[in-house]
Design a protein around this motif. Structure first.
Motif, short mmCIF file in Angstrom:
data_model
loop_
_atom_site.label_atom_id
_atom_site.label_comp_id
_atom_site.label_asym_id
_atom_site.label_seq_id
_atom_site.Cartn_x
_atom_site.Cartn_y
_atom_site.Cartn_z
N SER A 60 3.92 10.38 -7.07
CA SER A 60 4.90 10.73 -8.10
C SER A 60 4.22 10.97 -9.44
O SER A 60 4.57 11.91 -10.17
CB SER A 60 5.94 9.62 -8.24
OG SER A 60 6.76 9.59 -7.10
N ALA A 61 3.27 10.13 -9.78
CA ALA A 61 2.55 10.29 -11.05
C ALA A 61 1.79 11.61 -11.07
O ALA A 61 1.79 12.33 -12.09
CB ALA A 61 1.60 9.12 -11.28
N ALA A 62 1.13 11.95 -9.98
CA ALA A 62 0.40 13.21 -9.91
C ALA A 62 1.36 14.40 -10.03
O ALA A 62 1.07 15.38 -10.73
CB ALA A 62 -0.39 13.29 -8.61
N GLY A 63 2.49 14.32 -9.36
CA GLY A 63 3.48 15.40 -9.43
C GLY A 63 4.04 15.57 -10.83
O GLY A 63 4.23 16.70 -11.31
N LEU A 64 4.29 14.45 -11.52
CA LEU A 64 4.79 14.55 -12.89
C LEU A 64 3.72 15.12 -13.83
O LEU A 64 4.04 15.86 -14.77
CB LEU A 64 5.26 13.17 -13.37
CG LEU A 64 6.55 12.67 -12.73
CD1 LEU A 64 6.82 11.22 -13.15
CD2 LEU A 64 7.71 13.56 -13.08
N LEU A 69 0.83 -1.20 0.00
CA LEU A 69 0.00 0.00 0.00
C LEU A 69 0.87 1.26 0.00
O LEU A 69 0.58 2.22 -0.72
CB LEU A 69 -0.94 -0.01 1.22
CG LEU A 69 -1.85 1.20 1.36
CD1 LEU A 69 -2.84 1.26 0.21
CD2 LEU A 69 -2.58 1.17 2.68
N VAL A 70 1.93 1.25 0.78
CA VAL A 70 2.83 2.41 0.86
C VAL A 70 3.48 2.64 -0.49
O VAL A 70 3.60 3.78 -0.96
CB VAL A 70 3.89 2.18 1.96
CG1 VAL A 70 4.90 3.29 1.97
CG2 VAL A 70 3.22 2.07 3.32
N GLU A 71 3.92 1.57 -1.16
CA GLU A 71 4.54 1.71 -2.47
C GLU A 71 3.55 2.25 -3.49
O GLU A 71 3.90 3.09 -4.34
CB GLU A 71 5.08 0.36 -2.93
CG GLU A 71 6.26 -0.11 -2.10
CD GLU A 71 6.69 -1.53 -2.45
OE1 GLU A 71 6.05 -2.17 -3.31
OE2 GLU A 71 7.68 -1.98 -1.86
N THR A 72 2.32 1.82 -3.41
CA THR A 72 1.29 2.30 -4.34
C THR A 72 1.01 3.78 -4.12
O THR A 72 0.87 4.54 -5.10
CB THR A 72 -0.02 1.49 -4.16
OG1 THR A 72 0.29 0.10 -4.29
CG2 THR A 72 -1.06 1.89 -5.17
N VAL A 73 0.93 4.19 -2.88
CA VAL A 73 0.68 5.61 -2.58
C VAL A 73 1.84 6.46 -3.09
O VAL A 73 1.63 7.53 -3.69
CB VAL A 73 0.45 5.80 -1.07
CG1 VAL A 73 0.46 7.28 -0.70
CG2 VAL A 73 -0.86 5.16 -0.64
N LEU A 88 9.81 12.82 -8.30
CA LEU A 88 10.57 11.58 -8.43
C LEU A 88 11.13 11.07 -7.11
O LEU A 88 11.54 9.91 -7.02
CB LEU A 88 11.70 11.77 -9.45
CG LEU A 88 11.25 11.97 -10.89
CD1 LEU A 88 12.44 12.30 -11.77
CD2 LEU A 88 10.50 10.76 -11.40
N ILE A 89 11.12 11.89 -6.07
CA ILE A 89 11.68 11.49 -4.77
C ILE A 89 10.92 10.31 -4.16
O ILE A 89 11.56 9.33 -3.75
CB ILE A 89 11.74 12.69 -3.80
CG1 ILE A 89 12.81 13.67 -4.28
CG2 ILE A 89 12.03 12.24 -2.38
CD1 ILE A 89 12.87 14.96 -3.50
N PRO A 90 9.59 10.30 -4.09
CA PRO A 90 8.91 9.13 -3.49
C PRO A 90 9.20 7.81 -4.22
O PRO A 90 9.40 6.78 -3.59
CB PRO A 90 7.42 9.48 -3.57
CG PRO A 90 7.38 10.95 -3.67
CD PRO A 90 8.62 11.36 -4.38
N VAL A 91 9.25 7.83 -5.54
CA VAL A 91 9.53 6.61 -6.28
C VAL A 91 10.96 6.14 -5.99
O VAL A 91 11.22 4.95 -5.82
CB VAL A 91 9.32 6.83 -7.80
CG1 VAL A 91 9.84 5.66 -8.61
CG2 VAL A 91 7.86 7.05 -8.09
#
Length: 154
Positions: free
Chosen positions: A12-16, A3-7, A39-42
């Motif tokens: 990251s997708a929203a930020g991009l 779940l944490v990885e998905t969030v 890109l930091i969370p990914v």
């Protein structure tokens, strides 16, 4: 953990996406900065830092350890404050007493009030100017100097 990885991936997708819209508006510097932040969370998920942090956050023993460290820090700060308040004041009092004992001429720094005046009797504005002092005898002027020179063998 999944779940944490998905969030993190969604953030990251929203930020991009926001960075792409900002670049479309010809604000390239801001868009580049937004892409870097996105890109930091990914990146954290890829190196395993998110899993490590989630393990720390969800373990009660870790929080108990933080509590013990906080208590130790609080005790340390409290003892330092008490030591400064009591020990420091005693040292200052001892230093002040020693300074009072070392004073050679305590009245030497008092301002001169002139001849015949006291602090209670200020000089009157209409008082005549004091007369010129008489010239001292040559023997009186140099007697102190002669004594000093004789003391040093000159």
């Amino acid at each position: 953990m999944l779940l944490v990885e998905t969030v993190c991936s969604a953030v990251s997708a929203a930020g991009l996406g926001i960075a792409a819209i900002t670049a479309y508006r010809k604000r390239f510097l801001t868009a580049t900065r937004l892409a870097a932040y996105s890109l930091i969370p990914v990146g954290l998920v890829m190196i395993g830092a998110v899993g490590w942090l989630s393990d720390i956050v969800f373990k009660p023993m870790v929080w108990a350890g933080f509590g013990v460290l906080g208590l130790a820090w609080l005790l340390f700060v409290t003892t330092r404050a008490v030591e400064r308040r009591t020990g420091g004041a005693r040292k200052e009092r001892r230093a002040a007493k020693a300074a009072r004992r070392e004073v050679v001429a305590p009245g030497a720094s008092a301002p001169s009030l002139g001849r015949g005046r006291t602090a209670a009797e200020p000089a009157a504005a209409s008082a005549p100017a004091p007369a010129q002092p008489k010239k001292a005898q040559p023997d009186e002027d140099f007697s102190d100097i002669e004594a000093i020179l004789k003391k040093h063998g000159i």
